[in-house]
Design an enzyme around this catalytic site. Structure first.
Site, PDB file in Angstrom:
ATOM      1  N   GLN A   1     -25.068  -6.926 -76.180  1.00  9.48           N
ATOM      2  CA  GLN A   1     -23.838  -7.713 -76.175  1.00  9.48           C
ATOM      3  C   GLN A   1     -22.874  -7.195 -77.240  1.00  9.48           C
ATOM      4  OE1 GLN A   1     -23.575 -10.001 -73.830  1.00  9.48           O
ATOM      5  NE2 GLN A   1     -21.658 -10.990 -74.341  1.00  9.48           N
TER       6      GLN A   1
ATOM      7  N   ALA B   1     -18.340 -13.350 -73.730  1.00  9.08           N
ATOM      8  CA  ALA B   1     -18.759 -14.282 -74.781  1.00  9.08           C
ATOM      9  C   ALA B   1     -19.236 -13.503 -76.004  1.00  9.08           C
ATOM     10  CB  ALA B   1     -19.862 -15.178 -74.256  1.00  9.08           C
TER      11      ALA B   1
ATOM     12  N   SER C   1     -23.469 -15.893 -75.695  1.00 15.20           N
ATOM     13  CA  SER C   1     -23.443 -15.484 -74.287  1.00 15.20           C
ATOM     14  C   SER C   1     -24.632 -16.068 -73.546  1.00 15.20           C
ATOM     15  CB  SER C   1     -23.478 -13.965 -74.174  1.00 15.20           C
ATOM     16  OG  SER C   1     -23.690 -13.599 -72.823  1.00 15.20           O
TER      17      SER C   1
ATOM     18  N   HIS D   1     -25.882 -14.771 -71.091  1.00 14.25           N
ATOM     19  CA  HIS D   1     -26.718 -13.645 -70.647  1.00 14.25           C
ATOM     20  C   HIS D   1     -27.922 -13.445 -71.571  1.00 14.25           C
ATOM     21  CE1 HIS D   1     -24.429 -12.116 -67.214  1.00 14.25           C
ATOM     22  NE2 HIS D   1     -23.336 -12.450 -67.885  1.00 14.25           N
TER      23      HIS D   1
ATOM     24  N   ASP E   1     -24.421 -11.975 -63.124  1.00 12.64           N
ATOM     25  CA  ASP E   1     -23.138 -11.656 -62.525  1.00 12.64           C
ATOM     26  C   ASP E   1     -23.456 -11.066 -61.151  1.00 12.64           C
ATOM     27  OD1 ASP E   1     -21.944 -12.427 -64.858  1.00 12.64           O
ATOM     28  OD2 ASP E   1     -21.713 -10.389 -65.639  1.00 12.64           O
TER      29      ASP E   1
ATOM     30  N   GLU F   1     -14.405 -16.888 -63.965  1.00 14.96           N
ATOM     31  CA  GLU F   1     -15.214 -15.738 -63.547  1.00 14.96           C
ATOM     32  C   GLU F   1     -15.925 -16.110 -62.252  1.00 14.96           C
ATOM     33  OE1 GLU F   1     -17.907 -14.389 -66.592  1.00 14.96           O
ATOM     34  OE2 GLU F   1     -16.276 -13.655 -67.860  1.00 14.96           O
TER      35      GLU F   1
ATOM     36  N   HIS G   1     -19.841 -15.001 -62.245  1.00 18.23           N
ATOM     37  CA  HIS G   1     -20.870 -15.385 -63.218  1.00 18.23           C
ATOM     38  C   HIS G   1     -21.548 -16.693 -62.784  1.00 18.23           C
ATOM     39  CE1 HIS G   1     -22.426 -15.563 -67.491  1.00 18.23           C
ATOM     40  NE2 HIS G   1     -22.632 -16.796 -67.083  1.00 18.23           N
TER      41      HIS G   1
HETATM   42 ZN   LIG Z   1     -21.592 -12.915 -66.846  1.00 20.32          ZN
END
Ligand SMILES: [Zn+2]
Length: 311
Positions: free
Chosen positions: A180, A210, A215, A217, A224, A272, A275
């Site tokens: 990230q 983020a 995040s 993730h 995504d 988004e 996402h």
């Molecule tokens: Zn994402």
């Protein structure tokens, strides 16, 4: 020409001792003085340059800290308003940015929703992930890694989409802090290359990526997803048939569009369409029905979970 006259003729090329200037003590003195001066200029320049850089970095850092404070304050204010409205009227008022009207009548979450449920884990700038958080990852068929508890529903969703003619690709899944960080740095420098200051680039990036530690993730609970034919993560993506199918059907598999249109002020992120976040089927259906983002749902879960508020 007399001796005296010859001496006077030669005088311009010689110093007072009658020796040539080049190679003389005075010459070397001047050379040394010149280099000392050059060194002084260079050192002063370097000091000025780095001081200016340091001051600008410090300013950027202060601005970032201020933004954190503002976001946390906004979240707290929002929570207070929400609790006050709910306590006062006995019903839950929707947020101003929401697309639907006020929800009337007695209102509660129609299923057991525990704030500690792993599926409702809220990660955003005001709620960074606990660095101790661990996740058991499992691979998806296309080599991405997600929390093993969501693999079945994720692949079922992709398979069912394929049966209806939509070819979906998971283009991003679990990311550790290091990855990230890299993405963040890359994106910031891309904007700086376009002429933005570090400060402007930083704030531009964090609306779409983020910050490290905030995040979803990192949890392996988010992916995504894009259509195979068009894989750009941009505004066009939302218009693709695959994105439309996903928005309509993802709740059936326990997923929600995490950063939805109209919720930007609450989530702190731009819309988004790609996402998706796993929250479980019940929560996903409920959030879809009442047009709630995870921040709003999470507040509700906490609110109704308070012992004095439940029957
Ligand atoms: Zn994402």
């Amino acid at each position: 020409m007399s001796d005296m006259e010859m001496q006077l003729e030669a005088a311009p090329q010689e110093n007072r001792e009658g020796r040539p200037y080049l190679g003389s003590v005075a010459f070397y003195k001047h050379v040394i003085l010149f280099f000392v001066f050059l060194l002084f200029v260079l050192l002063t320049g370097t000091v000025i340059f780095f001081s200016a850089h340091y001051v600008s970095l410090k300013k950027d850092y202060a601005a970032v800290c201020e933004e954190y404070r503002t976001v946390s304050q906004e979240r707290d204010d929002y929570k207070k308003q929400f609790a006050a409205a709910a306590a006062e009227s006995g019903r839950v008022l929707k947020d101003e940015t929401s697309k639907t009207d006020v929800v009337r009548g007695d209102f509660s979450i129609p299923f057991h929703a525990d704030p500690e449920d792993w599926r409702y884990l809220l990660i955003n700038e005001a709620h960074p992930l606990n660095p101790e958080y661990t996740v058991k990852l499992a691979p998806t068929r296309n080599g991405q890694f997600v929390d093993q508890r969501i693999v079945y529903q994720l692949e079922k969703m992709i398979d069912d989409a394929a049966k209806e003619g939509y070819s979906l690709i998971i283009c991003s899944s679990y990311r550790d802090y290091e990855r990230q960080n890299e993405l963040q740095k890359e994106s910031i420098s891309q904007y700086m290359d376009k002429g933005l200051s570090y400060h402007d680039a930083f704030f531009r990036v964090k609306r779409t990526l983020a910050l490290t530690g905030t995040s979803e993730h990192h949890t392996g609970l988010s992916v995504d997803i894009v259509g195979e034919d068009y894989q750009c993560l941009d505004e066009e993506q939302a218009k693709r048939p695959e994105a439309i199918w996903l928005a309509e059907h993802c709740a059936e598999y326990g997923f929600v569009v995490r950063y939805d249109r109209g919720k930007e002020d609450i989530t702190g992120m731009d819309y988004e369409s790609w996402h998706f976040r796993y929250v479980g089927k019940e929560a996903a259906a409920f959030m879809e029905e009442y047009d709630l983002c995870l921040e709003e749902f999470s507040d509700m879960v906490e609110f109704f979970h308070r012992p004095d508020e439940s029957e």
